[in-house]
Design a protein around this motif. Structure first.
Motif, PDB file in Angstrom:
ATOM      1  N   ASP A   1     -15.583  10.176 -71.527  1.00  0.00           N
ATOM      2  CA  ASP A   1     -15.746   8.862 -70.910  1.00  0.00           C
ATOM      3  C   ASP A   1     -15.186   8.871 -69.494  1.00  0.00           C
ATOM      4  OD1 ASP A   1     -16.361   6.119 -70.752  1.00  0.00           O
ATOM      5  OD2 ASP A   1     -14.338   5.560 -71.362  1.00  0.00           O
ATOM      6  N   VAL A   2     -15.911   8.238 -68.577  1.00  0.00           N
ATOM      7  CA  VAL A   2     -15.442   8.043 -67.203  1.00  0.00           C
ATOM      8  C   VAL A   2     -15.560   6.570 -66.878  1.00  0.00           C
ATOM      9  CG1 VAL A   2     -15.792   8.584 -64.765  1.00  0.00           C
ATOM     10  CG2 VAL A   2     -16.194  10.355 -66.496  1.00  0.00           C
TER      11      VAL A   2
ATOM     12  N   VAL B   1     -15.098  16.155 -71.356  1.00  0.00           N
ATOM     13  CA  VAL B   1     -15.062  14.768 -70.874  1.00  0.00           C
ATOM     14  C   VAL B   1     -15.971  13.911 -71.749  1.00  0.00           C
ATOM     15  CG1 VAL B   1     -15.536  13.218 -68.938  1.00  0.00           C
ATOM     16  CG2 VAL B   1     -14.568  15.499 -68.516  1.00  0.00           C
TER      17      VAL B   1
ATOM     18  N   TYR C   1      -1.208  13.715 -71.259  1.00  0.00           N
ATOM     19  CA  TYR C   1      -1.505  14.221 -72.599  1.00  0.00           C
ATOM     20  C   TYR C   1      -0.759  13.413 -73.652  1.00  0.00           C
ATOM     21  CZ  TYR C   1      -3.128  18.278 -69.938  1.00  0.00           C
ATOM     22  OH  TYR C   1      -3.770  19.104 -69.056  1.00  0.00           O
TER      23      TYR C   1
ATOM     24  N   TYR D   1      -6.252  13.037 -70.463  1.00  0.00           N
ATOM     25  CA  TYR D   1      -7.026  12.228 -69.521  1.00  0.00           C
ATOM     26  C   TYR D   1      -6.419  12.296 -68.128  1.00  0.00           C
ATOM     27  CZ  TYR D   1      -3.630   8.313 -69.828  1.00  0.00           C
ATOM     28  OH  TYR D   1      -2.511   7.520 -69.775  1.00  0.00           O
TER      29      TYR D   1
ATOM     30  N   ILE E   1      -8.588  18.856 -69.371  1.00  0.00           N
ATOM     31  CA  ILE E   1      -8.474  17.769 -70.358  1.00  0.00           C
ATOM     32  C   ILE E   1      -9.517  17.928 -71.468  1.00  0.00           C
ATOM     33  CG2 ILE E   1      -7.443  16.120 -68.735  1.00  0.00           C
ATOM     34  CD1 ILE E   1     -10.249  14.780 -68.572  1.00  0.00           C
TER      35      ILE E   1
ATOM     36  N   VAL F   1     -10.414   6.390 -64.501  1.00  0.00           N
ATOM     37  CA  VAL F   1      -9.852   6.999 -65.704  1.00  0.00           C
ATOM     38  C   VAL F   1     -10.895   7.940 -66.302  1.00  0.00           C
ATOM     39  CG1 VAL F   1      -8.851   6.612 -67.983  1.00  0.00           C
ATOM     40  CG2 VAL F   1      -8.451   4.946 -66.152  1.00  0.00           C
ATOM     41  N   ILE F   2     -10.519   9.191 -66.487  1.00  0.00           N
ATOM     42  CA  ILE F   2     -11.416  10.210 -67.025  1.00  0.00           C
ATOM     43  C   ILE F   2     -10.833  10.695 -68.345  1.00  0.00           C
ATOM     44  CG2 ILE F   2     -12.581  12.392 -66.545  1.00  0.00           C
ATOM     45  CD1 ILE F   2     -11.570  11.808 -63.520  1.00  0.00           C
ATOM     46  N   SER F   3     -11.503  10.383 -69.452  1.00  0.00           N
ATOM     47  CA  SER F   3     -10.969  10.676 -70.777  1.00  0.00           C
ATOM     48  C   SER F   3     -11.613  11.931 -71.369  1.00  0.00           C
ATOM     49  CB  SER F   3     -11.221   9.492 -71.714  1.00  0.00           C
ATOM     50  OG  SER F   3     -10.631   8.310 -71.190  1.00  0.00           O
ATOM     51  N   GLY F   4     -10.758  12.811 -71.910  1.00  0.00           N
ATOM     52  CA  GLY F   4     -11.260  14.045 -72.500  1.00  0.00           C
ATOM     53  C   GLY F   4     -10.692  14.281 -73.880  1.00  0.00           C
TER      54      GLY F   4
ATOM     55  N   TYR G   1      -5.663  10.038 -64.766  1.00  0.00           N
ATOM     56  CA  TYR G   1      -5.512   8.663 -64.294  1.00  0.00           C
ATOM     57  C   TYR G   1      -5.332   8.679 -62.777  1.00  0.00           C
ATOM     58  CZ  TYR G   1      -3.539   4.069 -63.336  1.00  0.00           C
ATOM     59  OH  TYR G   1      -3.302   2.824 -62.812  1.00  0.00           O
TER      60      TYR G   1
END
Length: 446
Positions: free
Chosen positions: A272-273, A270, A383, A366, A267, A359-362, A368
């Motif tokens: 935000d987690v 990273v 995506y 991300y 992703i 939730v791990i945002s890249g 989920y």
């Protein structure tokens, strides 16, 4: 070119394995060997603690028969692999006769005669050490722990320690083990210790067990201060003992795959987690008792912090907390941990309900993980272009405690003192953040 594929666990690699690999190789021009992952081996009914998947992969490579080695880690993968690698022949030992006939729809299935008189099961029975496990504490988690040991090779629960004679006896009778109220008598009759006592007793019991030269698996929260965590890990290292924090999520197959995917850049970077966890409770219960270190932070932070630290590391810049208390106990706490190039947050509740997802945002997409993410058997990589989304399914067996037990005993058997799934410095970092909250550092009441 004729391609052949075969699968196996290959723990305690022996002549029978070599014979099967040689025969499989002779069936074609290119041999692909699938090595099963460290998750539950349903064929044997036990979790292996002898060789981890990386060691088994290296052992197969060393035979010289495999042109390619892959890892099998989900149900239905054989069909996917046969199509993905354009396989002509699926080969497997004759002890599986008829079990894989369904694969004839995709390629030719060949059952190879196995070598009589030798097997991994037999070798394991001859060489496997059985460790007498002693449990300190007889509460809810201890009662779940005993049945989980029965699906792990080498674990035999033999004793329980509780200062309350009544509680110790009740637990011992329920599980058919010996009850103790005296630590010295208890420790003499066990090989390894599982600490599942109240939070504030963890430090004393872990230290006394290490000083008695026993390996220790300690329930979360491992420690409530950085100094205590550091002291105990140093003591374990000095005495060449295994000391492991019992964070079952860290050792589960699905979470391990999430970390691997994230580290591979699937992703992107990273940024935000977000991790949340809540379990509503009603008094009277330990979680709502300030004198027993109750509260959402002490109870649930170890898991959410573990996820953040595994994904973003221990080099954060600052941490702050927002909390709601009742009767001296936080029923809700939200924390924000900032890093040089990322941010993260965790939301915890025992009197306030939250979603309970991860939730791990890249920069490319991300991940989920739906609630309850800490027990996950399923997650998605998503995506902007939804046609590229992918879903992953994993087995999460029983209470999940078997995964931490497996890792603990595997470390002992294979003389490993460090665990990449939850490193000692990561465990110390979790204790440090909990301590900051307990000391009131950057805590805002709401």
């Amino acid at each position: 070119m004729k391609k052949v594929i075969t699968y196996g666990t290959y723990d305690l690699l022996h002549q029978g394995h070599l014979n099967l690999l040689r025969r499989a190789k002779e069936l074609g021009d290119y041999l692909i060997v699938g090595v099963t992952s460290d998750s539950f081996d349903r064929g044997r009914g036990k979790l292996n603690v002898r060789n981890n998947v990386l060691e088994r992969v290296e052992a197969v490579k060393a035979t010289g028969y495999a042109d390619e080695v892959i890892i099998e880690d989900y149900l239905g993968q054989k069909i996917d692999d046969i199509q993905k690698y354009d396989v002509d022949i699926f080969a497997i030992g004759s002890d599986w006769e008829g079990k894989f006939d369904y694969l004839n729809e995709y390629c030719k299935v060949v059952y190879l005669a196995r070598t009589e008189g030798i097997s991994s099961t037999m070798l394991r029975a001859e060489s496997q050490s059985v460790y007498r496990v002693g449990i300190i504490g007889s509460g809810r988690i201890a009662n779940r722990f005993v049945p989980e040991t029965k699906v792990v090779n080498g674990a035999d629960v033999v004793a329980v320690l509780n200062p309350s004679a009544k509680d110790a006896k009740m637990f011992a009778t329920r599980h058919g083990i010996e009850a103790y109220i005296d630590f010295d008598s208890f420790i003499e009759n066990v090989d390894v210790v599982y600490v599942a006592s109240p939070h504030l007793t963890h430090y004393d019991y872990v230290k006394r067990s290490l000083l008695a030269s026993k390996h220790v698996l300690c329930e979360i929260p491992f420690m409530l201060s950085k100094a205590e965590a550091l002291e105990l890990y140093r003591l374990a290292e000095e005495r060449n003992l295994v000391l492991l924090e019992a964070s079952k999520t860290a050792y589960s197959p699905a979470f391990g795959h999430i970390v691997t995917l994230i580290k591979s850049g699937i992703i992107g970077d990273v940024v935000d987690v977000k991790a949340s966890l809540s379990k509503m409770v009603e008094p009277p219960i330990r979680e709502l008792d300030a004198q027993q270190a109750g509260g959402a932070m002490n109870e649930h932070a170890p898991l959410t912090l573990m996820a953040i630290i595994k994904l973003l590391g221990i080099d954060w810049k600052d941490v702050d907390f927002h909390t709601k208390r009742e009767n001296g106990v936080d029923i809700y706490t939200k924390g924000v941990i900032n890093y040089p190039h990322a941010t993260s947050s965790f939301t915890l509740g025992i009197g306030v309900k939250t979603e309970g997802n991860l939730v791990i945002s890249g920069t490319k997409g991300y991940v989920y993980v739906p609630a309850p993410w800490w027990l996950t058997s399923y997650f998605e990589v998503r995506y902007e272009d939804q046609t590229k989304n992918k879903k992953y399914f994993y087995s999460y067996d029983g209470e999940g405690l078997r995964y931490e037990i497996q890792e603990f005993l595997s470390m002992i058997v294979n003389d490993r003192r460090s665990c990449y799934k939850l490193r000692r410095r990561e465990s110390v970092a979790i204790a440090e953040i909990i301590e900051k909250y307990r000391n009131g550092e950057k805590v805002t009441e709401i």
